[in-house]
Design a protein around this motif. Structure first.
Motif, PDB file in Angstrom:
ATOM      1  N   GLU A  61     -18.175 -11.307 -55.139  1.00 29.27           N
ATOM      2  CA  GLU A  61     -18.214 -11.457 -56.591  1.00 29.27           C
ATOM      3  C   GLU A  61     -19.121 -10.398 -57.218  1.00 29.27           C
ATOM      4  N   LEU A  62     -20.186 -10.031 -56.516  1.00 26.43           N
ATOM      5  CA  LEU A  62     -21.052  -8.965 -57.006  1.00 26.43           C
ATOM      6  C   LEU A  62     -20.277  -7.646 -57.091  1.00 26.43           C
ATOM      7  N   LYS A  63     -19.435  -7.415 -56.099  1.00 27.15           N
ATOM      8  CA  LYS A  63     -18.618  -6.201 -56.120  1.00 27.15           C
ATOM      9  C   LYS A  63     -17.695  -6.199 -57.335  1.00 27.15           C
ATOM     10  N   LYS A  64     -17.178  -7.373 -57.676  1.00 25.78           N
ATOM     11  CA  LYS A  64     -16.298  -7.493 -58.846  1.00 25.78           C
ATOM     12  C   LYS A  64     -17.057  -7.159 -60.128  1.00 25.78           C
ATOM     13  N   VAL A  65     -18.275  -7.670 -60.267  1.00 23.66           N
ATOM     14  CA  VAL A  65     -19.088  -7.381 -61.449  1.00 23.66           C
ATOM     15  C   VAL A  65     -19.330  -5.885 -61.557  1.00 23.66           C
ATOM     16  N   ARG A  66     -19.597  -5.257 -60.435  1.00 24.66           N
ATOM     17  CA  ARG A  66     -19.835  -3.816 -60.431  1.00 24.66           C
ATOM     18  C   ARG A  66     -18.595  -3.050 -60.910  1.00 24.66           C
ATOM     19  N   ARG A  67     -17.410  -3.502 -60.478  1.00 18.58           N
ATOM     20  CA  ARG A  67     -16.170  -2.833 -60.895  1.00 18.58           C
ATOM     21  C   ARG A  67     -15.940  -2.990 -62.398  1.00 18.58           C
ATOM     22  N   VAL A  68     -16.263  -4.186 -62.928  1.00 20.07           N
ATOM     23  CA  VAL A  68     -16.087  -4.423 -64.366  1.00 20.07           C
ATOM     24  C   VAL A  68     -16.967  -3.476 -65.180  1.00 20.07           C
ATOM     25  N   ILE A  69     -18.206  -3.310 -64.770  1.00 19.23           N
ATOM     26  CA  ILE A  69     -19.119  -2.426 -65.504  1.00 19.23           C
ATOM     27  C   ILE A  69     -18.629  -0.984 -65.449  1.00 19.23           C
ATOM     28  N   ASP A  70     -18.187  -0.574 -64.263  1.00 18.93           N
ATOM     29  CA  ASP A  70     -17.727   0.804 -64.093  1.00 18.93           C
ATOM     30  C   ASP A  70     -16.500   1.091 -64.959  1.00 18.93           C
ATOM     31  N   ARG A  71     -15.651   0.073 -65.150  1.00 17.88           N
ATOM     32  CA  ARG A  71     -14.457   0.256 -65.970  1.00 17.88           C
ATOM     33  C   ARG A  71     -14.811   0.432 -67.445  1.00 17.88           C
ATOM     34  N   GLU A  72     -15.811  -0.285 -67.904  1.00 18.07           N
ATOM     35  CA  GLU A  72     -16.175  -0.220 -69.322  1.00 18.07           C
ATOM     36  C   GLU A  72     -17.097   0.958 -69.619  1.00 18.07           C
ATOM     37  N   ILE A  73     -17.993   1.291 -68.681  1.00 18.53           N
ATOM     38  CA  ILE A  73     -18.907   2.423 -68.859  1.00 18.53           C
ATOM     39  C   ILE A  73     -18.773   3.289 -67.611  1.00 18.53           C
ATOM     40  N   PRO A  74     -17.951   4.313 -67.644  1.00 18.07           N
ATOM     41  CA  PRO A  74     -17.698   5.130 -66.454  1.00 18.07           C
ATOM     42  C   PRO A  74     -18.999   5.639 -65.816  1.00 18.07           C
ATOM     43  N   GLY A  75     -19.065   5.468 -64.499  1.00 20.06           N
ATOM     44  CA  GLY A  75     -20.256   5.907 -63.769  1.00 20.06           C
ATOM     45  C   GLY A  75     -21.315   4.849 -63.636  1.00 20.06           C
ATOM     46  N   LEU A 100     -42.317   6.942 -45.578  1.00 12.93           N
ATOM     47  CA  LEU A 100     -42.107   6.311 -46.884  1.00 12.93           C
ATOM     48  C   LEU A 100     -41.251   7.197 -47.772  1.00 12.93           C
ATOM     49  N   LYS A 101     -40.281   6.577 -48.412  1.00  8.11           N
ATOM     50  CA  LYS A 101     -39.441   7.288 -49.372  1.00  8.11           C
ATOM     51  C   LYS A 101     -39.767   6.764 -50.768  1.00  8.11           C
ATOM     52  N   THR A 102     -40.160   7.666 -51.622  1.00  6.29           N
ATOM     53  CA  THR A 102     -40.545   7.293 -52.985  1.00  6.29           C
ATOM     54  C   THR A 102     -39.399   7.582 -53.940  1.00  6.29           C
ATOM     55  N   GLY A 103     -39.038   6.579 -54.736  1.00  8.77           N
ATOM     56  CA  GLY A 103     -38.034   6.802 -55.761  1.00  8.77           C
ATOM     57  C   GLY A 103     -38.615   7.610 -56.907  1.00  8.77           C
ATOM     58  N   SER A 104     -37.768   8.283 -57.615  1.00  6.18           N
ATOM     59  CA  SER A 104     -38.225   9.079 -58.755  1.00  6.18           C
ATOM     60  C   SER A 104     -38.850   8.172 -59.814  1.00  6.18           C
ATOM     61  N   SER A 105     -39.885   8.687 -60.440  1.00  4.06           N
ATOM     62  CA  SER A 105     -40.519   7.914 -61.518  1.00  4.06           C
ATOM     63  C   SER A 105     -39.699   7.957 -62.799  1.00  4.06           C
ATOM     64  N   GLU A 106     -38.664   8.800 -62.817  1.00  9.95           N
ATOM     65  CA  GLU A 106     -37.780   8.899 -63.974  1.00  9.95           C
ATOM     66  C   GLU A 106     -36.451   8.209 -63.665  1.00  9.95           C
ATOM     67  N   TRP A 107     -35.932   7.498 -64.653  1.00 12.37           N
ATOM     68  CA  TRP A 107     -34.642   6.828 -64.486  1.00 12.37           C
ATOM     69  C   TRP A 107     -33.509   7.830 -64.671  1.00 12.37           C
ATOM     70  N   PRO A 108     -32.346   7.560 -64.092  1.00  7.83           N
ATOM     71  CA  PRO A 108     -31.209   8.475 -64.280  1.00  7.83           C
ATOM     72  C   PRO A 108     -30.860   8.598 -65.766  1.00  7.83           C
ATOM     73  N   VAL A 109     -30.365   9.766 -66.120  1.00  8.65           N
ATOM     74  CA  VAL A 109     -29.949  10.011 -67.513  1.00  8.65           C
ATOM     75  C   VAL A 109     -28.434  10.188 -67.528  1.00  8.65           C
ATOM     76  N   PRO A 110     -27.693   9.166 -68.002  1.00  4.84           N
ATOM     77  CA  PRO A 110     -26.221   9.284 -68.027  1.00  4.84           C
ATOM     78  C   PRO A 110     -25.769  10.339 -69.027  1.00  4.84           C
ATOM     79  N   GLU A 111     -24.597  10.907 -68.769  1.00  6.82           N
ATOM     80  CA  GLU A 111     -24.058  11.925 -69.676  1.00  6.82           C
ATOM     81  C   GLU A 111     -23.742  11.344 -71.045  1.00  6.82           C
ATOM     82  N   SER A 112     -23.276  10.107 -71.061  1.00  9.20           N
ATOM     83  CA  SER A 112     -22.992   9.439 -72.344  1.00  9.20           C
ATOM     84  C   SER A 112     -23.160   7.943 -72.161  1.00  9.20           C
TER      85      SER A 112
END
Length: 421
Positions: free
Chosen positions: A321-335, A204-216
């Motif tokens: 189309e999901l890949k496209k949505v992902r690219r749009v988000i990455d362009r507006e909020i890097p990372g 079993l692989k357990t995900g962290s109980s803490e969410w990622p913290v973006p730089e900005s």
């Protein structure tokens, strides 16, 4: 004057009133019957009203002799003194200082607050069906075998497959058990539980109980999955949990194809005080993602959760189309997205494993949210997904409440699976 004479007079009256002579006697008897019936009903009504009056009179507090209050007692004594013959007024006695009375005993009602249900307790309840079908049958299997041999391992393999551990994971577990049979006493089921629990925990692989913290900028969580797995509900519960932590949340209604999907998300937005960015039904999901990202940045939101349309994992163009949505988000909020959460329905069994593989190839899934785990007896799918895809199970749904969406803990899962067995 007897009854026959009265009856004859009534007959004569009715005949004179137009009743046929041959029907006169029957009509007279019917008339007498009706009169007597109405009289009886009238007597019953009068008796009922009399009883009601008596009950009301009994129920009313007796006002004739009210309790004498201290003020009334003082007034009556004063009036008695006035009635006596007048005498020269005496000096008013010094006002007595009342002795300190004992303090009244005040009943203190202790407010007992219900302790929050722990993850272990809730997990134990949620895994009740799996525990009954897997561990219960495993104990029966162990009791029916005098020694642990190949036949026992074959039946264990069948049992694990039935619980949706999957063929690959089942074979790994059975092979591991075969190498540790010497550690197990057939008369001690707890030893089998310990050995199997250790092998399950290792996979079993357990995900962290803490969410990622973006730089900005805000934390961006993109939620994907097929229709009907509880994707929008999972987003709503997540938003409520973030909001309860004091964080500002923006929701993007990217599921523009399912009827009333945006409306459902708006209901959750109201519950969690989160702003919902939506377009009209049938709009471009990429445009919704763009506006949601812009709004989250402009409003200094802490979290942006983006809903997506339920994609059939067999449809290549929809996955693109999901890949496209992902690219749009990455362009507006890097990372971004910082977390791509795949929601799977635990009750679908091995089909969930197939969905996970397809989505992982398309959008780089970082974690699994497994819903409806409390509604299935095949909780082994948790182990299959984590072991075969090497994806951490980040969240599990073990009930309908907001707090029933919990971070997954592998140690607690194993302990709850083998609890009280």
């Amino acid at each position: 004057m007897n009854f026959e004479l009265w009856l004859q007079k009534i007959v004569d009256f009715l005949v004179a009133a137009g009743v046929a002579p041959e029907d006169g006697q029957m009509a007279a008897l019917a008339l007498i019957y009706l009169v007597l019936t109405f009289c009886a009903l009238g007597i019953v009504v009068l008796l009922l009203r009399r009883n009601l009056r008596i009950q009301k009179t009994t129920a009313e507090p007796q006002k004739e002799a009210p309790l004498e209050t201290p003020e009334a007692a003082g007034e009556s004594s004063e009036s008695a003194e006035v009635a006596e013959p007048s005498e020269p007024p005496e000096p008013a006695p010094a006002e007595e200082v009342p002795l300190a009375s004992e303090p009244e005993t005040v009943a203190v009602v202790e407010v007992v607050q219900r302790e929050p249900v722990s993850l272990y307790q809730r997990m134990r309840q949620g895994l009740a069906k799996t525990r009954s079908s897997l561990v219960g049958r495993m104990d029966e299997l162990l009791g029916s075998h005098g020694r642990l041999d190949e036949e026992f391992l074959e039946e264990m393999e069948e049992l694990l497959i039935t619980a949706d551990f999957g063929m690959q994971t089942t074979q790994d577990l059975v092979q591991a058990l075969a190498g540790r049979l010497k550690e197990i006493d057939p008369n001690e089921p707890a030893q089998l539980h310990d050995v199997l629990g250790e092998e399950i925990r290792a996979r079993l692989k357990t995900g962290s109980s803490e969410w990622p913290v973006p730089e900005s900028g805000p934390l961006v969580i993109m939620v994907v999955g097929v229709n009907g797995v509880g994707k929008t509900t999972t987003i709503g519960k997540l938003a409520k949990q973030f909001s309860d932590q004091g964080k500002k949340v923006v929701l993007g209604a990217g599921d523009t194809f399912r009827a009333a999907a945006a409306e459902q998300l708006e209901v959750w937005g109201e519950r969690s005080s989160a702003e919902v960015i939506r377009h009209t039904e049938g709009s471009d999901p990429g445009a919704v993602a763009y506006d949601a990202a812009k709004a989250a940045v402009a409003r200094n939101a802490d979290v942006l959760i983006l809903d997506t349309a339920g994609r059939l994992h067999t449809k290549v163009n929809l996955m693109e189309e999901l890949k496209k949505v992902r690219r749009v988000i990455d362009r507006e909020i890097p990372g971004a997205p910082h977390e791509t959460l795949l929601v799977l329905d635990a009750t679908t069994g091995q089909n969930a494993l197939i969905q996970a593989r397809s989505f992982q190839d398309a959008v780089d899934v970082t974690g699994i949210a497994l819903t409806k785990l409390d509604g299935t007896a095949k909780g082994g799918i948790v182990v299959a997904i984590s072991s075969q895809l090497e994806l951490p199970v980040r969240l599990i749904g073990i009930g309908e409440g907001v707090s029933d969406l919990r971070h997954f803990d592998a140690d607690v899962f194993v302990a709850a699976l083998f609890a009280n067995n």
